[in-house]
Write a protein that holds these residues in place. Sequence first.
Motif, PDB file in Angstrom:
ATOM      1  N   LEU A  80      -1.977 -95.706  58.193  1.00 55.81           N
ATOM      2  CA  LEU A  80      -2.917 -94.599  58.376  1.00 55.81           C
ATOM      3  C   LEU A  80      -2.820 -94.031  59.792  1.00 55.81           C
ATOM      4  CD1 LEU A  80      -6.567 -94.316  57.208  1.00 55.81           C
ATOM      5  CD2 LEU A  80      -6.061 -94.022  59.612  1.00 55.81           C
ATOM      6  N   SER A  81      -2.739 -94.905  60.769  1.00 57.84           N
ATOM      7  CA  SER A  81      -2.693 -94.423  62.158  1.00 57.84           C
ATOM      8  C   SER A  81      -1.405 -93.660  62.440  1.00 57.84           C
ATOM      9  CB  SER A  81      -2.860 -95.594  63.133  1.00 57.84           C
ATOM     10  OG  SER A  81      -1.750 -96.476  63.082  1.00 57.84           O
ATOM     11  N   VAL A 102      -4.702 -79.759  54.469  1.00 60.00           N
ATOM     12  CA  VAL A 102      -4.578 -81.020  53.730  1.00 60.00           C
ATOM     13  C   VAL A 102      -5.886 -81.302  53.011  1.00 60.00           C
ATOM     14  CG1 VAL A 102      -4.235 -83.507  53.916  1.00 60.00           C
ATOM     15  CG2 VAL A 102      -2.866 -81.947  55.318  1.00 60.00           C
ATOM     16  N   GLU A 103      -5.784 -81.513  51.710  1.00 60.67           N
ATOM     17  CA  GLU A 103      -6.974 -81.781  50.891  1.00 60.67           C
ATOM     18  C   GLU A 103      -7.346 -83.256  50.924  1.00 60.67           C
ATOM     19  OE1 GLU A 103      -6.803 -81.736  46.431  1.00 60.67           O
ATOM     20  OE2 GLU A 103      -8.044 -79.946  46.761  1.00 60.67           O
ATOM     21  N   SER A 104      -6.362 -84.138  50.789  1.00 61.20           N
ATOM     22  CA  SER A 104      -6.608 -85.583  50.818  1.00 61.20           C
ATOM     23  C   SER A 104      -5.290 -86.300  51.054  1.00 61.20           C
ATOM     24  CB  SER A 104      -7.228 -86.071  49.508  1.00 61.20           C
ATOM     25  OG  SER A 104      -6.316 -85.910  48.426  1.00 61.20           O
ATOM     26  N   ILE A 105      -5.385 -87.566  51.458  1.00 57.60           N
ATOM     27  CA  ILE A 105      -4.201 -88.403  51.673  1.00 57.60           C
ATOM     28  C   ILE A 105      -4.437 -89.756  51.015  1.00 57.60           C
ATOM     29  CG2 ILE A 105      -2.799 -89.599  53.420  1.00 57.60           C
ATOM     30  CD1 ILE A 105      -3.252 -87.250  55.286  1.00 57.60           C
ATOM     31  N   GLN A 106      -3.432 -90.230  50.289  1.00 55.75           N
ATOM     32  CA  GLN A 106      -3.490 -91.548  49.653  1.00 55.75           C
ATOM     33  C   GLN A 106      -2.438 -92.463  50.277  1.00 55.75           C
ATOM     34  OE1 GLN A 106      -2.855 -91.130  45.438  1.00 55.75           O
ATOM     35  NE2 GLN A 106      -4.246 -89.376  45.259  1.00 55.75           N
ATOM     36  N   ILE A 107      -2.810 -93.702  50.512  1.00 58.08           N
ATOM     37  CA  ILE A 107      -1.853 -94.718  50.972  1.00 58.08           C
ATOM     38  C   ILE A 107      -2.005 -95.924  50.065  1.00 58.08           C
ATOM     39  CG2 ILE A 107      -1.021 -96.113  52.889  1.00 58.08           C
ATOM     40  CD1 ILE A 107      -2.351 -94.169  54.805  1.00 58.08           C
ATOM     41  N   THR A 108      -0.939 -96.284  49.380  1.00 56.14           N
ATOM     42  CA  THR A 108      -0.968 -97.370  48.395  1.00 56.14           C
ATOM     43  C   THR A 108       0.084 -98.415  48.725  1.00 56.14           C
ATOM     44  OG1 THR A 108      -1.785 -95.980  46.575  1.00 56.14           O
ATOM     45  CG2 THR A 108      -0.562 -97.959  45.973  1.00 56.14           C
ATOM     46  N   ASP A 116      -5.576-109.533  54.357  1.00 52.32           N
ATOM     47  CA  ASP A 116      -4.139-109.723  54.222  1.00 52.32           C
ATOM     48  C   ASP A 116      -3.364-108.416  54.330  1.00 52.32           C
ATOM     49  OD1 ASP A 116      -1.873-111.419  53.743  1.00 52.32           O
ATOM     50  OD2 ASP A 116      -1.786-110.661  51.695  1.00 52.32           O
ATOM     51  N   MET A 117      -3.967-107.307  53.853  1.00 54.30           N
ATOM     52  CA  MET A 117      -3.224-106.055  53.779  1.00 54.30           C
ATOM     53  C   MET A 117      -3.894-104.871  54.472  1.00 54.30           C
ATOM     54  SD  MET A 117      -0.473-106.888  52.159  1.00 54.30           S
ATOM     55  CE  MET A 117       0.223-105.318  51.698  1.00 54.30           C
ATOM     56  N   VAL A 118      -5.210-104.741  54.349  1.00 55.25           N
ATOM     57  CA  VAL A 118      -5.869-103.536  54.862  1.00 55.25           C
ATOM     58  C   VAL A 118      -5.957-103.554  56.372  1.00 55.25           C
ATOM     59  CG1 VAL A 118      -7.997-102.176  54.882  1.00 55.25           C
ATOM     60  CG2 VAL A 118      -7.181-103.198  52.745  1.00 55.25           C
ATOM     61  N   GLN A 119      -6.423-104.668  56.945  1.00 51.92           N
ATOM     62  CA  GLN A 119      -6.663-104.734  58.386  1.00 51.92           C
ATOM     63  C   GLN A 119      -5.391-104.480  59.189  1.00 51.92           C
ATOM     64  OE1 GLN A 119      -5.566-107.503  60.517  1.00 51.92           O
ATOM     65  NE2 GLN A 119      -6.427-106.473  62.300  1.00 51.92           N
ATOM     66  N   ASN A 120      -4.251-104.791  58.618  1.00 53.00           N
ATOM     67  CA  ASN A 120      -3.006-104.595  59.364  1.00 53.00           C
ATOM     68  C   ASN A 120      -2.146-103.492  58.754  1.00 53.00           C
ATOM     69  OD1 ASN A 120      -1.735-106.328  57.162  1.00 53.00           O
ATOM     70  ND2 ASN A 120      -3.014-107.829  58.192  1.00 53.00           N
ATOM     71  N   HIS A 121      -1.486-103.754  57.618  1.00 56.04           N
ATOM     72  CA  HIS A 121      -0.509-102.807  57.081  1.00 56.04           C
ATOM     73  C   HIS A 121      -1.102-101.425  56.806  1.00 56.04           C
ATOM     74  CE1 HIS A 121       2.149-106.108  56.943  1.00 56.04           C
ATOM     75  NE2 HIS A 121       1.809-106.587  55.772  1.00 56.04           N
ATOM     76  N   LEU A 122      -2.188-101.371  56.033  1.00 61.56           N
ATOM     77  CA  LEU A 122      -2.710-100.074  55.617  1.00 61.56           C
ATOM     78  C   LEU A 122      -3.282 -99.280  56.788  1.00 61.56           C
ATOM     79  CD1 LEU A 122      -4.255-101.000  52.166  1.00 61.56           C
ATOM     80  CD2 LEU A 122      -2.515 -99.260  52.569  1.00 61.56           C
ATOM     81  N   LEU A 123      -4.012 -99.935  57.677  1.00 61.55           N
ATOM     82  CA  LEU A 123      -4.562 -99.207  58.820  1.00 61.55           C
ATOM     83  C   LEU A 123      -3.468 -98.786  59.802  1.00 61.55           C
ATOM     84  CD1 LEU A 123      -7.983-100.938  59.617  1.00 61.55           C
ATOM     85  CD2 LEU A 123      -7.518 -98.865  58.306  1.00 61.55           C
ATOM     86  N   GLN A 124      -2.397 -99.560  59.894  1.00 59.56           N
ATOM     87  CA  GLN A 124      -1.283 -99.149  60.741  1.00 59.56           C
ATOM     88  C   GLN A 124      -0.585 -97.921  60.150  1.00 59.56           C
ATOM     89  OE1 GLN A 124       0.159-100.140  63.780  1.00 59.56           O
ATOM     90  NE2 GLN A 124      -1.826-101.128  64.043  1.00 59.56           N
TER      91      GLN A 124
END
Length: 487
Positions: free
Chosen positions: A242-243, A204-210, A232-240
């Motif tokens: 990602l995990s 895997v070269e890179s991963i994007q989450i938008t 509003d978005m990063v601390q919950n939705h995006l990090l979840q």
Amino acid sequence: MQTDSSFTFVLFGGTGDLSMRKILPALFEAHRAGGMLADSGKIVAVARHASDRADYIQWVNEHVKSHVSKNGVDETAWASFLARIEFINIDLSKAEDFVQLREVIEGLPGIRVFYLATGPSLFVPICRALASVGLNENARIVLEKPLGYDLKSSNAINDAVGEIFTEEQIYRIDHYLGKEPVQNLLALRFGNALFEPLWRREWVESIQITIAEELGVEARGDFYDNTGALRDMVQNHLLQLLSIVAMEPPHSMDSDSVRDEKLRVLRALKPIDPRDIGKVAVRGQYHSGVIRGNAVPAYATEPGVKPDSSTETFVALKVEIENWRWAGVPFFLRTGKRLADRVAEIVVNFRAVPHSALGASALRAGANRLVIRLQPNETIRLYCLAKQPGEGMNLASVHLDLAFDQFFREGQMEAYQRLLLDVINGRLALFVRRDEQEAAWRWVEPILNEWKASIKPPKPYASGTWGPAASSAMLAQHGTCWLEEEN
């Protein structure tokens, strides 16, 4: 998904926007499907903006029907759904009013689910009032985001709620975890031998989450100006998300096995040095522009927003995970309002082949990628190269689609529907555990603090674009670009 689990679902904030758009429509779809909700299950709405049950049912008829089935409402099913609903008008700030709630629900059957579709300032008073009248036993409590403003305030809420309900009774909801493609990501990774060997730094070269939105802050200016996109978005939705993407295979799909692996990812996030924030974090704020032919105003002129506000409406981050599987692989996270399109997706870019006898096209970045689209249409698409028809060995990008609405005859289950059924049936795997939440806040806080202390304003971007140019420049430094820029 059949169930005979009897329940009493108590909905605080019963006339609120979330209840009208998501919660009641989700419960109706489960009711309409048949067998998903026990016949004896009851819904008790708690609100102050209706005087009695008849007034509340009229409110539901006016505000919920437009958010249910796209194929129209089966009036017979709708009538039987309304028959499940009871209503009580109480003041949530007065603990003594909860005696009336106890009188209404103490004779109703099954597990009690208390859904707090209210502002977070009411979470602790409601929980304490429930305990004061003995309603915290044989119960589950659902907490909507935002759960706190920072690590300290989040811990304060969790401490107070934890004195009344055990961790096994607390369901911290993140609706992105209930989306069908996220569930299918787990199935693809852990149910097939094909992907797991490739799901690591060697391939895997890179991963994007938008998560991009066309809408602005709408009527939420007062709330949003004190929150911003990072909270509003990063601390919950995006990090979840990602995990979920980066987690190790769990021992089983039980709640703690899944959440243990997610926690390991959050704890492995490389801490961001405040001195490097300018290199790995971009914050922006939308200005006026045009979206789909309509002129839209700048953030600073939205109702409830301070004219000199430095609140970010856009965030892009480069994230690294310090473990054996992902060391050296950049994860690019992005979210924003008033962007060019409404889309939520995960893009896994695989490395190019090390040597190609078929020409340079086989060596280009992104020749092989997996795109998991969460919205607006839920699909999983695998891109690869194939020979074009005709003379010569000319390669072209092709894709294999898993379009759920075409492959599966039965309708897809909306995220809130799945999660509410999980609450009723006592399944915790798709809900955020306290230690996960703390790990996410702990990682985010250095960015929050640095931006709070900074005299530099957010970078401006025109509404209807994909955010500040600095976001693209950050990826260009790593020899890549956002998916829409490549296309």
